[in-house]
Design a protein around this motif. Structure first.
Motif, PDB file in Angstrom:
ATOM      1  N   THR A   4       0.836  -1.205   0.000  1.00 11.15           N
ATOM      2  CA  THR A   4       0.000   0.000   0.000  1.00 11.15           C
ATOM      3  C   THR A   4       0.869   1.252   0.000  1.00 11.15           C
ATOM      4  O   THR A   4       0.608   2.191  -0.753  1.00 11.15           O
ATOM      5  CB  THR A   4      -0.943  -0.001   1.223  1.00 11.15           C
ATOM      6  OG1 THR A   4      -1.737  -1.173   1.184  1.00 11.15           O
ATOM      7  CG2 THR A   4      -1.830   1.215   1.219  1.00 11.15           C
ATOM      8  N   ASN A   7       2.521   1.692  -3.397  1.00 10.96           N
ATOM      9  CA  ASN A   7       1.563   2.209  -4.381  1.00 10.96           C
ATOM     10  C   ASN A   7       1.309   3.695  -4.171  1.00 10.96           C
ATOM     11  O   ASN A   7       1.233   4.463  -5.128  1.00 10.96           O
ATOM     12  CB  ASN A   7       0.244   1.437  -4.321  1.00 10.96           C
ATOM     13  CG  ASN A   7       0.375   0.027  -4.857  1.00 10.96           C
ATOM     14  OD1 ASN A   7       1.324  -0.300  -5.567  1.00 10.96           O
ATOM     15  ND2 ASN A   7      -0.578  -0.827  -4.508  1.00 10.96           N
ATOM     16  N   SER A   8       1.177   4.119  -2.894  1.00 13.28           N
ATOM     17  CA  SER A   8       0.952   5.525  -2.578  1.00 13.28           C
ATOM     18  C   SER A   8       2.160   6.370  -2.975  1.00 13.28           C
ATOM     19  O   SER A   8       2.009   7.453  -3.551  1.00 13.28           O
ATOM     20  CB  SER A   8       0.660   5.693  -1.089  1.00 13.28           C
ATOM     21  OG  SER A   8       0.483   7.057  -0.773  1.00 13.28           O
ATOM     22  N   THR A   9       3.356   5.881  -2.687  1.00 11.71           N
ATOM     23  CA  THR A   9       4.576   6.604  -3.036  1.00 11.71           C
ATOM     24  C   THR A   9       4.693   6.749  -4.546  1.00 11.71           C
ATOM     25  O   THR A   9       4.992   7.829  -5.054  1.00 11.71           O
ATOM     26  CB  THR A   9       5.813   5.886  -2.458  1.00 11.71           C
ATOM     27  OG1 THR A   9       5.677   5.851  -1.034  1.00 11.71           O
ATOM     28  CG2 THR A   9       7.095   6.595  -2.825  1.00 11.71           C
ATOM     29  N   ALA A  10       4.456   5.674  -5.289  1.00 10.34           N
ATOM     30  CA  ALA A  10       4.528   5.717  -6.752  1.00 10.34           C
ATOM     31  C   ALA A  10       3.484   6.672  -7.317  1.00 10.34           C
ATOM     32  O   ALA A  10       3.763   7.453  -8.241  1.00 10.34           O
ATOM     33  CB  ALA A  10       4.352   4.319  -7.329  1.00 10.34           C
ATOM     34  N   TRP A  11       2.275   6.634  -6.752  1.00 11.74           N
ATOM     35  CA  TRP A  11       1.202   7.516  -7.217  1.00 11.74           C
ATOM     36  C   TRP A  11       1.594   8.981  -6.995  1.00 11.74           C
ATOM     37  O   TRP A  11       1.444   9.810  -7.884  1.00 11.74           O
ATOM     38  CB  TRP A  11      -0.095   7.183  -6.466  1.00 11.74           C
ATOM     39  CG  TRP A  11      -1.249   8.076  -6.812  1.00 11.74           C
ATOM     40  CD1 TRP A  11      -2.035   7.998  -7.917  1.00 11.74           C
ATOM     41  CD2 TRP A  11      -1.732   9.189  -6.050  1.00 11.74           C
ATOM     42  NE1 TRP A  11      -2.988   9.003  -7.888  1.00 11.74           N
ATOM     43  CE2 TRP A  11      -2.819   9.741  -6.758  1.00 11.74           C
ATOM     44  CE3 TRP A  11      -1.357   9.768  -4.841  1.00 11.74           C
ATOM     45  CZ2 TRP A  11      -3.541  10.846  -6.295  1.00 11.74           C
ATOM     46  CZ3 TRP A  11      -2.075  10.860  -4.383  1.00 11.74           C
ATOM     47  CH2 TRP A  11      -3.135  11.387  -5.096  1.00 11.74           C
ATOM     48  N   LYS A  12       2.124   9.292  -5.811  1.00  9.40           N
ATOM     49  CA  LYS A  12       2.515  10.679  -5.515  1.00  9.40           C
ATOM     50  C   LYS A  12       3.690  11.127  -6.374  1.00  9.40           C
ATOM     51  O   LYS A  12       3.732  12.276  -6.809  1.00  9.40           O
ATOM     52  CB  LYS A  12       2.812  10.855  -4.024  1.00  9.40           C
ATOM     53  CG  LYS A  12       1.530  10.903  -3.201  1.00  9.40           C
ATOM     54  CD  LYS A  12       1.763  11.328  -1.784  1.00  9.40           C
ATOM     55  CE  LYS A  12       0.417  11.466  -1.066  1.00  9.40           C
ATOM     56  NZ  LYS A  12       0.563  11.897   0.314  1.00  9.40           N
ATOM     57  N   ALA A  14       4.379  10.135  -9.445  1.00 11.40           N
ATOM     58  CA  ALA A  14       3.820  10.406 -10.777  1.00 11.40           C
ATOM     59  C   ALA A  14       3.009  11.699 -10.764  1.00 11.40           C
ATOM     60  O   ALA A  14       3.079  12.498 -11.708  1.00 11.40           O
ATOM     61  CB  ALA A  14       2.947   9.227 -11.227  1.00 11.40           C
ATOM     62  N   LEU A  15       2.255  11.913  -9.703  1.00  8.85           N
ATOM     63  CA  LEU A  15       1.452  13.119  -9.571  1.00  8.85           C
ATOM     64  C   LEU A  15       2.331  14.369  -9.512  1.00  8.85           C
ATOM     65  O   LEU A  15       2.034  15.386 -10.139  1.00  8.85           O
ATOM     66  CB  LEU A  15       0.571  13.015  -8.328  1.00  8.85           C
ATOM     67  CG  LEU A  15      -0.538  14.034  -8.161  1.00  8.85           C
ATOM     68  CD1 LEU A  15      -1.477  14.038  -9.363  1.00  8.85           C
ATOM     69  CD2 LEU A  15      -1.319  13.733  -6.886  1.00  8.85           C
ATOM     70  N   ASP A  18       3.428  15.210 -12.965  1.00 10.45           N
ATOM     71  CA  ASP A  18       2.315  15.761 -13.734  1.00 10.45           C
ATOM     72  C   ASP A  18       2.023  17.214 -13.331  1.00 10.45           C
ATOM     73  O   ASP A  18       1.805  18.067 -14.191  1.00 10.45           O
ATOM     74  CB  ASP A  18       1.064  14.895 -13.541  1.00 10.45           C
ATOM     75  CG  ASP A  18      -0.149  15.446 -14.281  1.00 10.45           C
ATOM     76  OD1 ASP A  18      -0.020  15.746 -15.492  1.00 10.45           O
ATOM     77  OD2 ASP A  18      -1.219  15.595 -13.655  1.00 10.45           O
ATOM     78  N   ARG A 170      -4.752  12.597  -1.042  1.00  7.36           N
ATOM     79  CA  ARG A 170      -4.686  11.405  -0.191  1.00  7.36           C
ATOM     80  C   ARG A 170      -3.760  11.682   0.998  1.00  7.36           C
ATOM     81  O   ARG A 170      -2.718  11.075   1.159  1.00  7.36           O
ATOM     82  CB  ARG A 170      -4.201  10.192  -0.967  1.00  7.36           C
ATOM     83  CG  ARG A 170      -5.060   9.816  -2.136  1.00  7.36           C
ATOM     84  CD  ARG A 170      -4.507   8.577  -2.813  1.00  7.36           C
ATOM     85  NE  ARG A 170      -5.181   8.317  -4.062  1.00  7.36           N
ATOM     86  CZ  ARG A 170      -4.761   7.415  -4.943  1.00  7.36           C
ATOM     87  NH1 ARG A 170      -3.686   6.692  -4.702  1.00  7.36           N
ATOM     88  NH2 ARG A 170      -5.422   7.234  -6.058  1.00  7.36           N
TER      89      ARG A 170
END
Length: 192
Positions: A4, A7-12, A14-15, A18, A170
């Motif tokens: 978890t 996944n949160s670290t990867a999402w942030k 990428a964000l 962006d 998040r």
């Protein structure tokens, strides 16, 4: 690290890329006009502080140095953040137009000398943000640590562009909520 958290670290991560790309895509005139509108909104809702801390604009962040100049003319002192050590709160060193700046380890212009000040207002750049008042920074956690430790806590005002507004960043337990969010569209108190 749990799946978890990964996944949160990867999402942030990428964000963050962006959000920076969205700002970089702004034309220079559009960036300048939006920055000027942000300064106007700051003038409309905030009184001059004793000490304002601000960040030198990098990565196409809003340029709010005009409000700092205005407040300095009204008697405020200004300060820039200084990274004093990894995983430590920031310290703030006095800044004026005559202050020599040098790039820190992150390439951010920082005063090499000067008085250490404690701000009563901090203008924080918003890499990304949400209506609940949470900010997506660059991942170092410096401002969260700083806001969690400064007493009294300074007024925390996020400054950013509407193109960086998100449904949610998040937030995690360590994330500090901002007192105000100011964009080219206006000044907003977080929706709690």
């Amino acid at each position: 690290m749990s799946k978890t958290n990964e996944n949160s670290t990867a999402w942030k991560q990428a964000l963050r890329r962006d959000m920076a790309a969205r700002r970089a895509a702004l034309a220079a005139a559009e960036h300048a006009a939006a920055s000027a509108r942000i300064v106007g909104h700051l003038l409309a809702v905030l009184a001059p502080p004793q000490v304002v801390a601000f960040c030198w604009p990098i990565k196409h962040e809003p340029d709010v140095r005009a409000i700092v100049a205005h407040w300095r003319q009204a008697g405020s002192r200004a300060a820039l953040p200084v990274v004093v050590g990894a995983a430590q709160p920031l310290a703030f060193r006095e800044w004026s137009d005559a202050t020599p700046l040098q790039a820190d380890r992150y390439g951010i212009p920082t005063p090499a000398a000067g008085d250490w000040l404690i701000p009563d207002l901090i203008l924080l750049p918003l890499n990304g943000f949400d209506a609940a008042g949470y900010r997506l920074g660059y991942g170092g956690g410096y401002f969260d640590r700083t806001l969690a430790t400064l007493r009294p806590r300074p007024l925390a005002v996020g400054v950013g562009f509407e193109i960086n507004r998100l449904p949610s960043i998040r937030p995690e337990a360590h994330d500090q909520r901002l007192d105000w969010i100011v964009t080219e569209a206006g000044a907003f108190k977080p929706v709690v």
